[in-house]
Design an enzyme around this catalytic site. Structure first.
Site, short mmCIF file in Angstrom:
data_model
loop_
_atom_site.label_atom_id
_atom_site.label_comp_id
_atom_site.label_asym_id
_atom_site.label_seq_id
_atom_site.Cartn_x
_atom_site.Cartn_y
_atom_site.Cartn_z
N GLU A 23 -5.79 -5.20 11.01
CA GLU A 23 -4.23 -4.50 10.60
C GLU A 23 -4.93 -2.82 12.05
O GLU A 23 -5.40 -2.18 12.30
CB GLU A 23 -4.82 -2.90 9.72
CG GLU A 23 -4.44 -3.68 8.10
CD GLU A 23 -3.73 -2.66 7.58
OE1 GLU A 23 -2.76 -2.77 7.11
OE2 GLU A 23 -4.35 -1.77 7.52
N GLY A 53 2.20 2.05 10.65
CA GLY A 53 3.25 2.97 11.17
C GLY A 53 4.30 3.36 12.10
O GLY A 53 4.50 4.94 11.83
N GLU A 60 -6.78 4.58 7.45
CA GLU A 60 -6.48 6.02 7.26
C GLU A 60 -8.09 6.84 6.93
O GLU A 60 -8.03 7.96 7.31
CB GLU A 60 -5.36 6.49 6.75
CG GLU A 60 -4.34 5.84 7.30
CD GLU A 60 -2.70 5.23 6.83
OE1 GLU A 60 -3.13 5.35 5.52
OE2 GLU A 60 -2.27 5.01 7.54
N ASN A 82 0.77 -1.66 0.18
CA ASN A 82 0.22 0.04 0.11
C ASN A 82 1.17 1.32 0.04
O ASN A 82 1.55 1.32 0.89
CB ASN A 82 -0.50 -0.12 1.44
CG ASN A 82 -1.86 0.92 1.22
OD1 ASN A 82 -1.47 1.95 0.20
ND2 ASN A 82 -2.62 0.93 2.55
N TRP A 83 0.95 1.99 -0.81
CA TRP A 83 1.88 3.20 -0.98
C TRP A 83 1.22 4.67 -0.41
O TRP A 83 2.09 5.39 -0.76
CB TRP A 83 2.32 3.55 -2.74
CG TRP A 83 2.97 2.32 -3.46
CD1 TRP A 83 3.61 1.08 -2.71
CD2 TRP A 83 3.19 1.87 -4.83
NE1 TRP A 83 4.32 0.42 -3.68
CE2 TRP A 83 4.50 0.73 -4.43
CE3 TRP A 83 3.47 2.79 -6.02
CZ2 TRP A 83 4.75 0.22 -6.41
CZ3 TRP A 83 3.70 2.34 -6.67
CH2 TRP A 83 4.73 1.23 -7.38
N LYS A 84 0.47 4.01 -0.22
CA LYS A 84 -0.67 5.62 -0.01
C LYS A 84 -0.59 6.69 -0.53
O LYS A 84 0.03 7.15 -1.58
CB LYS A 84 -0.49 5.27 1.62
CG LYS A 84 -0.14 4.33 2.30
CD LYS A 84 0.05 4.57 4.19
CE LYS A 84 0.22 3.50 4.97
NZ LYS A 84 -0.18 3.23 7.01
N SER A 118 3.94 -2.30 10.23
CA SER A 118 4.31 -2.22 10.42
C SER A 118 5.67 -3.58 10.30
O SER A 118 6.30 -4.41 10.96
CB SER A 118 5.01 -2.09 11.58
OG SER A 118 5.04 -0.84 12.33
N HIS A 170 -10.03 1.62 4.89
CA HIS A 170 -7.83 1.51 5.15
C HIS A 170 -8.25 2.52 6.94
O HIS A 170 -9.71 3.18 6.53
CB HIS A 170 -7.37 2.21 4.84
CG HIS A 170 -6.25 2.11 4.78
ND1 HIS A 170 -5.34 3.39 6.02
CD2 HIS A 170 -4.97 1.15 5.18
CE1 HIS A 170 -4.27 2.62 6.18
NE2 HIS A 170 -4.01 1.45 6.06
C1 PEP Z 1 -0.58 0.10 6.04
O1 PEP Z 1 -0.37 1.02 5.47
O2 PEP Z 1 -2.02 -1.07 5.92
C2 PEP Z 1 0.24 -0.45 6.42
C3 PEP Z 1 -0.09 -1.89 7.59
O3 PEP Z 1 0.84 0.98 7.33
P1 PEP Z 1 2.82 0.03 7.60
O4 PEP Z 1 2.89 -1.07 7.25
O5 PEP Z 1 3.62 0.99 7.56
O6 PEP Z 1 2.85 -0.08 9.05
#
Ligand code: PEP
Length: 252
Positions: free
Chosen positions: A167, A173, A97, A9-11, A213, A95
Site C-alpha cells: 500500500e 484515500g 495509519e 478495511n472499514w477503518k 484508492s 497499516h
Molecule cells: C486502506 O485503508 O488500506 C486503503 C487502501 O484505503 P483506500 O482504499 O481508501 O485508499
C-alpha cells in the site's frame, strides 16, 4: 494456485447498526460466490455483530489491529484471544495509519505477527512507501525493510499463512493509485524477498494484495498483474455497490 482475496478495511467508520446493514447487503451480493475470497474488517465495536451475521456466509471477518499479549493490564488494547473468540480469520497489521498516527514500528508489527500466527489468525502485513520515499527512489528499500523486520524471528512459514498488502502511503484515500505495472513490480519484489527469507515454494503461495484508492474502475487492471492476488480496499469498501462490484470484477 492463489485464490484472489479482497479485503474491506472499514477503518473508524460505521456504527454497529450501519455495519449490520452493510453486511446484510454484502451477503446477498456474495451468496454462492466462488473463485474469490472476501473479508471485511470492521471496527472492534461491530466485530461481534458482523461476525455473527457472516456465519455460514461466504464472507470472512478480520480485525484492523491487535495487541500481541493474550491478556493483562493493557488498557484499551484487544488481544488475539479476543479476536479468535469473535471468529476473526484475519488481522491487518502495520497499516500506514497505525504507523503514522499511533507510532507503530516494525518491531511492534513483528511481535504482533508472531502472536497472530501463534493464535492461528492470518496477518495481513502492510508495507508501502511515502511520497518522499518514492520520489527519492527508495520504494524497494522501504518495502524490503518493513517486510523483513515484520517477519524477524519467524524462521519458517510452514503450516502458516500470511498475506502481504503493498500500500503506497500516498495512494491511500487520495484517489491516486500506483500504476498497475509499478504495483506489480513491488509485488514481485516482495515475492523475491519471501523466496530469499523462506523458499520459492513459500513465496509462491503467499497472497500479495495491492491497496490504495482501489475502486471498480481500476480493479481489473490490478488483478491482471501476475503478482497481484487481490486488494485491500478502504473507502470503496464502505458501500455495498462499489465493494460488490470490485469483488465481482475479480471473477472476470
Ligand atoms: C486502506 O485503508 O488500506 C486503503 C487502501 O484505503 P483506500 O482504499 O481508501 O485508499
Amino acid at each position: 494456485m492463489r485464490i484472489p482475496l479482497i479485503v474491506g478495511n472499514w477503518k473508524m467508520n460505521l456504527t454497529t447498526k450501519e455495519a449490520a446493514s452493510l453486511v446484510e447487503k454484502l451477503k446477498s451480493r456474495f451468496s454462492n460466490i466462488e473463485g474469490v475470497e472476501v473479508a471485511v474488517c470492521p471496527p472492534f465495536t461491530s466485530l461481534e455483530t458482523v461476525s455473527k451475521l457472516c456465519k455460514e456466509s461466504s464472507i470472512h471477518v478480520g480485525a484492523q489491529n491487535m495487541f500481541w499479549e493474550e491478556q493483562g493490564a493493557y488498557t484499551g488494547e484487544i488481544s488475539p484471544l479476543m479476536l479468535k473468540d469473535l471468529g476473526c480469520k484475519y488481522v491487518i497489521l502495520g497499516h500506514s495509519e497505525r504507523r503514522q498516527f499511533f507510532g507503530e514500528t516494525n518491531e511492534n508489527v513483528s511481535r504482533k505477527v508472531k502472536s497472530a500466527l501463534k493464535h492461528n489468525i492470518i496477518p495481513i502485513i502492510c508495507v508501502g512507501e511515502t511520497l518522499a520515499q518514492r520520489e527519492a527512489g527508495e520504494t524497494d528499500r522501504v518495502c524490503r525493510e518493513q517486510l523483513q523486520e515484520s517477519l524477524k524471528g519467524i524462521d519458517n512459514l510452514e503450516g502458516n499463512e500470511i498475506v502481504v498488502a503493498y500500500e503506497p502511503v500516498w495512494a491511500i484515500g487520495t484517489g491516486k493509485t500506483a500504476s498497475p505495472k509499478d504495483a506489480d513490480h513491488v509485488a514481485n519484489f516482495i515475492r523475491l524477498i519471501l523466496a530469499n527469507m523462506y523458499s520459492a515454494k513459500t513465496a509462491e503461495r503467499v497472497r500479495i494484495l495491492y491497496g490504495g484508492s482501489v475502486k471498480p474502475e481500476n480493479i481489473v487492471e490490478f488483478m491482471a498483474q501476475p503478482n497481484i492476488d487481490g486488494a485491500l480496499v478502504g473507502g470503496a469498501s464502505l458501500k455495498a455497490d462499489s465493494f460488490g462490484e470490485i469483488v465481482h470484477l475479480c471473477l472476470v
